[in-house]
Design an enzyme around this catalytic site. Structure first.
Site, mmCIF file in Angstrom:
data_model
loop_
_atom_site.group_PDB
_atom_site.id
_atom_site.type_symbol
_atom_site.label_atom_id
_atom_site.label_comp_id
_atom_site.label_asym_id
_atom_site.label_seq_id
_atom_site.Cartn_x
_atom_site.Cartn_y
_atom_site.Cartn_z
ATOM 1 N N GLU A 76 -5.879 7.059 -0.958
ATOM 2 C CA GLU A 76 -5.871 5.874 -0.119
ATOM 3 C C GLU A 76 -6.556 4.702 -0.815
ATOM 4 O OE1 GLU A 76 -4.374 5.336 2.899
ATOM 5 O OE2 GLU A 76 -3.443 7.251 2.427
ATOM 6 N N HIS A 118 0.835 -1.202 0.000
ATOM 7 C CA HIS A 118 0.000 0.000 0.000
ATOM 8 C C HIS A 118 0.869 1.250 0.000
ATOM 9 C CE1 HIS A 118 -3.315 2.710 1.255
ATOM 10 N NE2 HIS A 118 -2.354 3.288 1.962
ATOM 11 N N GLU A 119 1.896 1.273 0.837
ATOM 12 C CA GLU A 119 2.771 2.442 0.902
ATOM 13 C C GLU A 119 3.596 2.585 -0.373
ATOM 14 O OE1 GLU A 119 2.393 4.642 3.179
ATOM 15 O OE2 GLU A 119 0.945 3.389 4.225
ATOM 16 N N HIS A 132 1.642 4.331 -3.093
ATOM 17 C CA HIS A 132 1.633 5.801 -3.030
ATOM 18 C C HIS A 132 2.798 6.367 -3.842
ATOM 19 C CE1 HIS A 132 -1.609 6.712 -0.301
ATOM 20 N NE2 HIS A 132 -1.143 5.937 0.648
#
Length: 259
Positions: free
Chosen positions: A195, A138-139, A142
């Protein structure tokens, strides 16, 4: 009131002024406003990351647990190997992965592949490898999607418009209200979309690296249990726990069925 509406309307229009950035083969497809160069963001991120690492070294909190550090780096390397599927130039990034001893439940990936994991997120939430993989993916998403660059570009537009309005004599009180309205109407929802986007890309990335996609929802159940009610989603930069878990379950089901 007319001046306020003009400022707010122009700010809203600015949120729609977007250019396309390359994210390789990702199924996420939308244009992005990019006024700041990738090189600028990567340079600033590398400098900030080096400062964080230097502080951690000075406080003897950097990679204190060799076993946990190896665990995090092994998972990260599997994800990094699959990152070019979404962004081909990520193969050239100078990736770094470090673990910092901290009571803060957090993990992040700066532009250009600078990753930090705080021990509390693994230890307090008792994460398994699949759950660690999702939070890392997930990070990483980004960074692959250049969300920091996009946010900085939006801030440049928003602040520039308000400055111009001030030069034309718009009252400071009105400008203050316009700024709050722009944050609620543009910035916060946009952060929530970041997100959701990172959830989608990150889940697929972790799945491609061989991790269980159901771990994403289980991770957020642990986050929900730890943090309690996340508050009203409308005034948050993150989706509510409930909507996030529901969406992750749907995305995991699609990945497993191939539909």
């Amino acid at each position: 009131m007319k001046k306020f509406l003009l400022v707010f309307f122009v700010a809203m229009l600015a949120g729609c002024m977007q250019n396309t950035t390359n994210v390789g083969k990702s199924q996420v497809d939308r244009s992005q406003l990019m006024l700041v160069s990738s090189d600028e963001i990567n340079e600033v991120s590398a400098k900030a990351y080096n400062e964080v690492i230097a502080q951690a070294k000075a406080s003897n909190t950097l990679n204190k647990d060799p076993k946990l550090t190896k665990r995090v780096r092994d998972i990260s390397n599997k994800l990094i190997a699959k990152a070019p599927y979404f962004r081909e130039d990520s193969v050239k990034w100078n990736w770094e992965v470090n673990v910092i001893t901290s009571d803060t439940i957090n993990a992040w990936c700066m532009a250009g592949g600078k990753i930090a994991v705080y021990t509390a997120i693994v230890e307090k939430l008792k994460l398994n490898d699949d759950e660690i993989a999702f939070i890392l993916a997930h990070e990483i998403a980004h960074a692959l999607r250049e969300h920091v660059r996009e946010q900085q570009s939006q801030e440049l537009v928003k602040n520039g418009l308000i400055s111009v309005a001030s030069m034309f004599g718009v009252d400071n009180t009105i400008l203050g209200v316009a700024n709050v309205a722009a944050n609620v109407g543009i910035s916060l929802p946009f952060s929530r979309s970041h997100e959701s986007e990172s959830d989608e890309i990150g889940l697929e990335l972790s799945y491609m690296a061989g991790y269980n996609p159901d771990a994403a929802a289980s991770l957020w159940r642990k986050m929900q249990e730890h943090s309690g009610d996340g508050g009203f989603e409308f005034l948050s930069t993150h989706p509510s726990h409930e909507s996030r878990i529901e969406n992750l379950e749907k995305l995991a089901a699609k990945l497993k069925t191939g539909k």
